[in-house]
Design an enzyme around this catalytic site. Sequence first.
Site, PDB file in Angstrom:
ATOM      1  N   ASP A 184      84.252  33.032  -0.945  1.00 33.66           N
ATOM      2  CA  ASP A 184      84.218  34.491  -0.971  1.00 33.66           C
ATOM      3  C   ASP A 184      84.805  34.945  -2.302  1.00 33.66           C
ATOM      4  OD1 ASP A 184      83.641  37.037   0.120  1.00 33.66           O
ATOM      5  OD2 ASP A 184      85.724  37.292   0.723  1.00 33.66           O
ATOM      6  N   ASP A 209      89.229  35.434   4.705  1.00 32.26           N
ATOM      7  CA  ASP A 209      87.777  35.589   4.563  1.00 32.26           C
ATOM      8  C   ASP A 209      87.056  34.246   4.495  1.00 32.26           C
ATOM      9  OD1 ASP A 209      87.838  38.318   4.677  1.00 32.26           O
ATOM     10  OD2 ASP A 209      87.762  38.639   2.516  1.00 32.26           O
ATOM     11  N   ASP A 251      78.563  38.367  -4.076  1.00 33.63           N
ATOM     12  CA  ASP A 251      79.286  37.186  -4.552  1.00 33.63           C
ATOM     13  C   ASP A 251      78.396  36.343  -5.461  1.00 33.63           C
ATOM     14  OD1 ASP A 251      81.530  37.794  -2.816  1.00 33.63           O
ATOM     15  OD2 ASP A 251      80.294  37.052  -1.173  1.00 33.63           O
ATOM     16  N   TYR A 301      95.395  37.836   3.337  1.00 36.84           N
ATOM     17  CA  TYR A 301      94.208  38.581   3.749  1.00 36.84           C
ATOM     18  C   TYR A 301      92.961  38.006   3.072  1.00 36.84           C
ATOM     19  CZ  TYR A 301      90.684  42.260   3.807  1.00 36.84           C
ATOM     20  OH  TYR A 301      89.499  42.949   3.931  1.00 36.84           O
ATOM     21  N   GLU A 359      86.743  38.531  -4.358  1.00 37.92           N
ATOM     22  CA  GLU A 359      87.207  39.912  -4.394  1.00 37.92           C
ATOM     23  C   GLU A 359      86.957  40.419  -5.808  1.00 37.92           C
ATOM     24  OE1 GLU A 359      87.955  41.305  -1.704  1.00 37.92           O
ATOM     25  OE2 GLU A 359      88.487  39.612  -0.393  1.00 37.92           O
TER      26      GLU A 359
END
Length: 383
Positions: free
Chosen positions: A35, A163, A93, A159, A37
């Site tokens: 994943d 994911d 992504d 957090y 961010e």
Amino acid sequence: MNDATLPKNPTFITTSDALKNLCERLELEDFVTVDTEFMREKTYFPELCLVQLAGEQDVAVVDAQAKNLDFEPLKTLLANEKVVKVFHACRQDVEIFLLMFGAVPTPIFDTQVAAMVAGFGDQVGYDALVAALTGGHIDKAHRFSDWSARPLTAAQIAYAAADVTHLRPVYEKLLARLRVDGRMDWVSQEMATLAEPATYRVDPERAWERLKVRTGNRRQLAIIQRIAAWREREAQRINIPRQRLLKDEQIPELAVIAPTDPESLLRARGINSGFASGKSGASLLAAMCDRARLVADLVDLANTDHLTGAANRRRLFEVVGEEVHRSRRSGRPFALAILDLDHFKRYNDDFGHGAGDRQLRRFADSVAGRLRAQDLLARYGGE
């Protein structure tokens, strides 16, 4: 795998050596969950902030903004065909990795797409899928974090890691379900689309399709196409979000006004003098006032099915009429093949119209790629 066996205590990676060692371990895995961010509130292109990776024993959050970080080991891992790269809702992504490395991760598996095939509905959310398949819970407290700000808190890192940790059992359970249901071939077809670089490249000429256009005026629609294409290219050129350059609702308004100079452009809602008299305003006016292109766009609008890009029924009848006339005059036959997609309504009912539209586009692209230059592909309709 349940919550008790999920990898714990994510490693926060900020050095090239640590990333290299992680990627070497992950290259021994059957699959790795991935994943990212990123931030793109102020830019057209995404700015990568974190990369999250999880194997059977490893879970790591990579600081993509760490100084002098060498991403070559990550590039090698993503290209390793022996390791499946598992994402959820992968398009943004993968777009990032395509921009960074010039290639799509391979092989790729998207749990959102697989969940659609497994009957969870179109575009099911990650937290809903985790809850349905594992009973796990995703903490949403840091969903709107500024991931570019440093330092990150331990809670933010945890957090981000969630994911990819919960994604491992989700992948395994989906895979088992799809195999039992005999739907792996369907999933493979969907993943083949995600493996194509063209899937992630925006065609400015089709940018207008994402707008909510409510006009039957073909001249205005052609101008809307011109403006939307200009906005996409200009936003890319100066790397700002398309909505900051020109809002969606301004585009049809400009098509109605059809300004031809900076003064008339300035009268449009939301346009300031700096924009109207500047480089962006000048290039917008040039795009709107290209009469030859506008005429060509009007012809294209009248003859094209804009879901598939094939000719529409009107153009089909026109060409068939010409071929019948030519055949009668010359005495030479011509060929007309009609292809019917059986049970397509059931497919739409089971997986949603968005998935059905994607299948229609894929089918049209597949057929178009097998035609000669002189052949015509047309969509008759849903009869």
